[in-house]
Design a protein around this motif. Structure first.
Motif, PDB file in Angstrom:
ATOM      1  N   THR A 108      91.806   7.010 -73.372  1.00 39.49           N
ATOM      2  CA  THR A 108      92.990   7.797 -73.048  1.00 39.49           C
ATOM      3  C   THR A 108      92.530   9.121 -72.474  1.00 39.49           C
ATOM      4  O   THR A 108      91.504   9.677 -72.894  1.00 39.49           O
ATOM      5  CB  THR A 108      93.858   8.048 -74.289  1.00 39.49           C
ATOM      6  OG1 THR A 108      93.062   8.673 -75.302  1.00 39.49           O
ATOM      7  CG2 THR A 108      94.452   6.755 -74.812  1.00 39.49           C
ATOM      8  N   LEU A 109      93.264   9.643 -71.523  1.00 36.73           N
ATOM      9  CA  LEU A 109      92.876  10.874 -70.835  1.00 36.73           C
ATOM     10  C   LEU A 109      93.851  11.988 -71.194  1.00 36.73           C
ATOM     11  O   LEU A 109      95.068  11.808 -71.093  1.00 36.73           O
ATOM     12  CB  LEU A 109      92.877  10.645 -69.325  1.00 36.73           C
ATOM     13  CG  LEU A 109      92.417  11.827 -68.477  1.00 36.73           C
ATOM     14  CD1 LEU A 109      90.935  12.073 -68.685  1.00 36.73           C
ATOM     15  CD2 LEU A 109      92.692  11.560 -67.001  1.00 36.73           C
ATOM     16  N   ASP A 110      93.311  13.103 -71.622  1.00 36.91           N
ATOM     17  CA  ASP A 110      94.131  14.274 -71.923  1.00 36.91           C
ATOM     18  C   ASP A 110      94.325  15.050 -70.625  1.00 36.91           C
ATOM     19  O   ASP A 110      93.432  15.766 -70.173  1.00 36.91           O
ATOM     20  CB  ASP A 110      93.436  15.136 -72.981  1.00 36.91           C
ATOM     21  CG  ASP A 110      94.325  16.270 -73.470  1.00 36.91           C
ATOM     22  OD1 ASP A 110      95.432  16.431 -72.919  1.00 36.91           O
ATOM     23  OD2 ASP A 110      93.912  16.988 -74.394  1.00 36.91           O
ATOM     24  N   ILE A 111      95.482  14.882 -69.997  1.00 39.94           N
ATOM     25  CA  ILE A 111      95.726  15.494 -68.696  1.00 39.94           C
ATOM     26  C   ILE A 111      95.751  17.013 -68.797  1.00 39.94           C
ATOM     27  O   ILE A 111      95.508  17.713 -67.794  1.00 39.94           O
ATOM     28  CB  ILE A 111      97.061  14.971 -68.111  1.00 39.94           C
ATOM     29  CG1 ILE A 111      97.091  15.193 -66.593  1.00 39.94           C
ATOM     30  CG2 ILE A 111      98.240  15.611 -68.796  1.00 39.94           C
ATOM     31  CD1 ILE A 111      96.100  14.360 -65.833  1.00 39.94           C
ATOM     32  N   SER A 112      96.017  17.548 -69.998  1.00 40.61           N
ATOM     33  CA  SER A 112      96.029  19.001 -70.165  1.00 40.61           C
ATOM     34  C   SER A 112      94.634  19.593 -69.952  1.00 40.61           C
ATOM     35  O   SER A 112      94.494  20.720 -69.463  1.00 40.61           O
ATOM     36  CB  SER A 112      96.557  19.382 -71.546  1.00 40.61           C
ATOM     37  OG  SER A 112      95.700  18.883 -72.561  1.00 40.61           O
ATOM     38  N   VAL A 113      93.601  18.819 -70.312  1.00 38.25           N
ATOM     39  CA  VAL A 113      92.226  19.275 -70.078  1.00 38.25           C
ATOM     40  C   VAL A 113      91.947  19.356 -68.580  1.00 38.25           C
ATOM     41  O   VAL A 113      91.326  20.306 -68.099  1.00 38.25           O
ATOM     42  CB  VAL A 113      91.216  18.324 -70.763  1.00 38.25           C
ATOM     43  CG1 VAL A 113      89.783  18.752 -70.454  1.00 38.25           C
ATOM     44  CG2 VAL A 113      91.444  18.289 -72.260  1.00 38.25           C
ATOM     45  N   ASP A 116      93.618  22.318 -67.136  1.00 39.59           N
ATOM     46  CA  ASP A 116      92.881  23.528 -67.476  1.00 39.59           C
ATOM     47  C   ASP A 116      91.688  23.705 -66.542  1.00 39.59           C
ATOM     48  O   ASP A 116      91.392  24.826 -66.097  1.00 39.59           O
ATOM     49  CB  ASP A 116      92.418  23.449 -68.930  1.00 39.59           C
ATOM     50  CG  ASP A 116      91.770  24.743 -69.402  1.00 39.59           C
ATOM     51  OD1 ASP A 116      92.398  25.797 -69.278  1.00 39.59           O
ATOM     52  OD2 ASP A 116      90.616  24.686 -69.864  1.00 39.59           O
ATOM     53  N   TYR A 134      83.853  15.407 -66.374  1.00 37.14           N
ATOM     54  CA  TYR A 134      84.714  15.179 -67.539  1.00 37.14           C
ATOM     55  C   TYR A 134      85.098  13.702 -67.647  1.00 37.14           C
ATOM     56  O   TYR A 134      85.046  13.111 -68.729  1.00 37.14           O
ATOM     57  CB  TYR A 134      85.971  16.041 -67.440  1.00 37.14           C
ATOM     58  CG  TYR A 134      86.982  15.730 -68.512  1.00 37.14           C
ATOM     59  CD1 TYR A 134      86.796  16.151 -69.828  1.00 37.14           C
ATOM     60  CD2 TYR A 134      88.119  14.984 -68.216  1.00 37.14           C
ATOM     61  CE1 TYR A 134      87.719  15.852 -70.814  1.00 37.14           C
ATOM     62  CE2 TYR A 134      89.049  14.673 -69.202  1.00 37.14           C
ATOM     63  CZ  TYR A 134      88.842  15.112 -70.498  1.00 37.14           C
ATOM     64  OH  TYR A 134      89.748  14.801 -71.483  1.00 37.14           O
ATOM     65  N   HIS A 138      84.065  11.056 -70.543  1.00 34.49           N
ATOM     66  CA  HIS A 138      85.190  10.498 -71.296  1.00 34.49           C
ATOM     67  C   HIS A 138      85.153   8.970 -71.303  1.00 34.49           C
ATOM     68  O   HIS A 138      85.487   8.339 -72.304  1.00 34.49           O
ATOM     69  CB  HIS A 138      86.491  10.990 -70.677  1.00 34.49           C
ATOM     70  CG  HIS A 138      87.719  10.520 -71.390  1.00 34.49           C
ATOM     71  ND1 HIS A 138      88.139  11.063 -72.586  1.00 34.49           N
ATOM     72  CD2 HIS A 138      88.607   9.541 -71.093  1.00 34.49           C
ATOM     73  CE1 HIS A 138      89.224  10.450 -72.986  1.00 34.49           C
ATOM     74  NE2 HIS A 138      89.537   9.520 -72.105  1.00 34.49           N
TER      75      HIS A 138
END
Length: 294
Positions: A108-113, A116, A134, A138
């Motif tokens: 799963t990818l944290d789009i907020s990272v 940022d 990244y 990941h």
């Protein structure tokens, strides 16, 4: 590494087997040594001590067999760990195989990272490098590359803009024409390619312990509106599927929006340019008509 540990296991098993044979021989010779060698026991005492010797034979025999089994299992396990230390393989249970293609992996990818990262960097090359790094970490990927489109005369090309863990000098780059190789083919068709059986020698992941060919490859075209902007190539020892491709596309979409704006903005700017050109043409025509009247 695999050959060396197999060779070591054979040598150790051979030594252990020789020790077992020698110990068994000494055990069977023990009664004769006690009676005729050291004369500790007489022939009559030897018959009385028979059950003790049998018990000794059984205990020592079982110990030898258990020791041999433990040695074989330990060496085989050690060999397996050394072979796959650089290769992380994901496993799926038989019950989970029928859940559909979208459940191929648990990434799963944290789009907020990603947002940022995008907010802190404006240079195209450094931004692509940060996002690619990244994503590769990941996805447990060994190698990654990002290409942007370029024009060279009549040839349409994709040229490497950023890379992750690729054996390449800082001054070197890689180019593909549209349709050339898997990267060029993905650029030509503008379609994602998911390869689960990479040909030997296509690409290698190198570390201080050696090199190996990855087993999975993901090639994702990145678009800016309706136009192809670039291609992302990721190689890994772990499974890569459609979910991963969508995550890669979503991550680099943040980059294109930062550099070029949203697709609506692009279309609006193109429309504005067309309207400006039409207005200028209309002004030119009105100017010419005024001159003719004079």
């Amino acid at each position: 590494m695999k050959f060396e540990y197999r060779k070591l296991s054979i040598v150790l098993i051979a030594i252990y087997s020789a020790c077992m044979i020698f110990t068994a021989y000494e055990l069977f010779q023990l009664p004769d040594d006690l009676v005729y060698g050291s004369q500790v026991l007489s022939a009559g005492d030897l018959k009385a001590a028979g059950p003790v010797f049998v018990k000794l034979y059984v205990v020592v025999g079982i110990t030898m067999i258990v020791g041999m089994g433990a040695l074989v299992i330990s060496l085989n396990k050690r060999s397996s760990e050394v072979i796959y230390v650089e290769k992380k393989k994901s496993t799926r249970t038989q019950d989970g195989q029928g859940d559909g293609e979208d459940d191929e992996n648990s990434h799963t990818l944290d789009i907020s990272v990603i947002k940022d990262i995008v907010s802190k960097e404006s240079d195209e090359s450094r931004l692509a490098k940060s996002i690619l790094t990244y994503i590769c970490k990941h996805l447990d990927a060994g190698i990654g590359a990002f290409y942007t489109t370029a024009q060279e005369g009549d040839k349409r090309m994709v040229e490497m803009k950023a890379s992750y863990a690729l054996i390449l000098g800082e001054s070197e780059t890689i180019r593909f024409e549209y349709g050339e190789g898997l990267v060029g083919q993905a650029a030509l068709e503008e379609k994602t390619l998911i390869i689960d059986d990479i040909p030997e020698g296509y690409i290698k992941i190198v570390s201080g312990l050696g090199s190996a060919t990855p087993t999975h490859l993901l090639v994702v075209p990145i678009k800016n509106g309706d136009k192809l902007y670039g291609v992302v190539e990721i190689a890994s020892f772990t499974d890569l599927g459609k979910t991963d491709a969508e995550m890669v596309g979503a991550a680099f979409k943040q980059m294109t929006q930062k550099l070029f704006g949203t697709s609506k903005t692009v279309k609006n700017s193109e429309t504005a340019e067309k309207e400006d050109s039409k207005d200028s043409e209309a002004e030119d025509k009105s100017g010419k008509s005024t001159k003719k009247e004079k």
